[in-house]
Structure formats: structure tokens, C-alpha cells
Scaffold this motif. Structure first.
Motif, PDB file in Angstrom:
ATOM      1  N   GLN A 293       0.830  -1.208   0.000  1.00 28.62           N
ATOM      2  CA  GLN A 293       0.000   0.000   0.000  1.00 28.62           C
ATOM      3  C   GLN A 293       0.869   1.263   0.000  1.00 28.62           C
ATOM      4  O   GLN A 293       0.568   2.230  -0.711  1.00 28.62           O
ATOM      5  N   ALA A 294       1.949   1.258   0.771  1.00 30.28           N
ATOM      6  CA  ALA A 294       2.850   2.415   0.808  1.00 30.28           C
ATOM      7  C   ALA A 294       3.496   2.625  -0.567  1.00 30.28           C
ATOM      8  O   ALA A 294       3.631   3.760  -1.028  1.00 30.28           O
ATOM      9  N   LEU A 295       3.872   1.550  -1.225  1.00 29.15           N
ATOM     10  CA  LEU A 295       4.457   1.653  -2.562  1.00 29.15           C
ATOM     11  C   LEU A 295       3.439   2.224  -3.544  1.00 29.15           C
ATOM     12  O   LEU A 295       3.768   3.097  -4.349  1.00 29.15           O
ATOM     13  N   ARG A 296       2.209   1.755  -3.500  1.00 28.99           N
ATOM     14  CA  ARG A 296       1.169   2.264  -4.413  1.00 28.99           C
ATOM     15  C   ARG A 296       0.949   3.758  -4.198  1.00 28.99           C
ATOM     16  O   ARG A 296       0.805   4.517  -5.150  1.00 28.99           O
ATOM     17  N   ARG A 297       0.894   4.208  -2.917  1.00 35.14           N
ATOM     18  CA  ARG A 297       0.721   5.645  -2.635  1.00 35.14           C
ATOM     19  C   ARG A 297       1.884   6.444  -3.211  1.00 35.14           C
ATOM     20  O   ARG A 297       1.683   7.491  -3.828  1.00 35.14           O
TER      21      ARG A 297
END
Length: 73
Positions: free
Chosen positions: A58-62
Motif C-alpha cells: 500500500q505504501a508503494l502504491r501511494r
């Protein structure tokens, strides 16, 4: 043992160079994984690392969404 007892360094230390195993990716492979001590370690960049947790994904997608919007990271 002190530094004065040691022999002089005669050659530079060697650096292990490993890049992401994803085809076409030329990023540094800083995320390694190995199946056993006898198997060679496989390396990926964080984006292609296949063993991320949900929170890491999720952090990578953001981060990628912000970068694609043109904002500076």
C-alpha cells in the motif's frame, strides 16, 4: 589488537553488485531472498520484490500515485 599491528591494506574491498531480477528493470537489487543456504540469493528492487507485506504494498502504491501525479517525493 590495535590498528598499528595490522598489515597495510593492499587492495580495495570488493563490492557485490546485484540488480533487480525483473526483466527490463535496471534498478539496484537491495531486497534479497534465498530458499536455502545452498541456493544463490535472488535480488529485486522494492517495486518488484515479490514478498512484500500488505502495508508495504500500500505504501508503494501511494508513492507511485504521487509520483505519477507529478508531485515531488
Amino acid at each position: 589488537m590495535s590498528d598499528t599491528d595490522r598489515p597495510t591494506l593492499t587492495k580495495a574491498a570488493e563490492m557485490d553488485v546485484h540488480y533487480c531480477e525483473q526483466e527490463g528493470c535496471e534498478d539496484w537489487g537491495s531486497w534479497g531472498n534465498f530458499l536455502s543456504p545452498s541456493a544463490a540469493t535472488r535480488w529485486w528492487c522494492f517495486e518488484h520484490f515479490p514478498h512484500k507485506t500488505d502495508a508495504q504494498e500500500q505504501a508503494l502504491r501511494r508513492k507511485l500515485n504521487v509520483a505519477s501525479a507529478g508531485d515531488i517525493l
